[in-house]
Design an enzyme around this catalytic site. Structure first.
Site, mmCIF file in Angstrom:
data_model
loop_
_atom_site.group_PDB
_atom_site.id
_atom_site.type_symbol
_atom_site.label_atom_id
_atom_site.label_comp_id
_atom_site.label_asym_id
_atom_site.label_seq_id
_atom_site.Cartn_x
_atom_site.Cartn_y
_atom_site.Cartn_z
ATOM 1 N N CYS A 1 -14.377 -56.813 13.630
ATOM 2 C CA CYS A 1 -15.297 -57.331 15.001
ATOM 3 C C CYS A 1 -16.148 -58.460 14.387
ATOM 4 O O CYS A 1 -15.777 -58.961 13.356
ATOM 5 C CB CYS A 1 -16.097 -56.181 15.215
ATOM 6 N N GLY A 2 -17.290 -58.902 14.986
ATOM 7 C CA GLY A 2 -18.123 -60.048 14.615
ATOM 8 C C GLY A 2 -18.691 -59.818 13.195
ATOM 9 O O GLY A 2 -18.435 -60.764 12.183
#
Ligand SMILES: O=C(CO)[C@H](O)COP(=O)(O)O
Length: 154
Positions: free
Chosen positions: A68-69
């Site tokens: 994810c980020g």
């Protein structure tokens, strides 16, 4: 080894690079991609992190690579699935210890934190690590599993 991969829209492109790397590694017999396919799919990170972790919990996959980020959201999500242990590891030592100390089946990355070449190097190394059930770390991991089983939702 069967490896499940997953990412939210922030991590999709790095996940796709890691998926292709895994598919070309002779130690990997199968890569299961549960999505998202590209950044246009805005399903949130828990959807993907949980879906991937469930593949491990139900025996369809042995390991997972999630993005994810930051790597944090998918790690938290995967760790909610009983029996699954996930860790963010943006360096080689943490990646190694996540397996050897913690018997983690899942490694996570933040696409906004790590570049693709370092992530690929870490994944390649990580595939070679195994947990030793006779090690001093085993009882510590067993304590986590015991807690999980005692507190399992009925
Ligand atoms: O990094 C993430 C979650 O840990 C995710 O890719 C972005 O989450 P957001 O900052 O809540 O949009």
């Amino acid at each position: 080894m069967r490896v499940v991969v997953a990412a939210d829209n922030a991590g999709a492109l790095l996940k796709n690079e890691l998926r292709d790397l895994l598919a070309g590694d002779e130690r990997v017999s199968e890569v299961i991609d549960v999505g998202v396919a590209d950044p246009s799919d805005d399903r949130a990170y828990p959807v993907l992190g949980l879906a991937a972790a469930e593949k491990i919990a139900n025996g369809e996959a042995d390991r997972g690579v999630l993005v994810c980020g930051t790597g944090i959201g998918v790690a938290i999500s995967a760790n909610k699935v009983p029996g699954v242990r996930a860790a963010v590891a943006h360096d080689s030592y943490s990646a190694e210890r996540s397996v050897k100390s913690n018997n983690c089946q899942v490694i996570t990355f933040g696409s906004r934190v790590i570049g693709p070449e370092l992530a690929k190097k870490i994944v390649t190394e990580w595939l070679g690590y195994t947990f030793d059930p006779a090690s001093a770390s085993a009882a510590k991991v067993a304590r986590i599993t015991e807690y999980e089983q005692v507190h399992a939702a009925s």
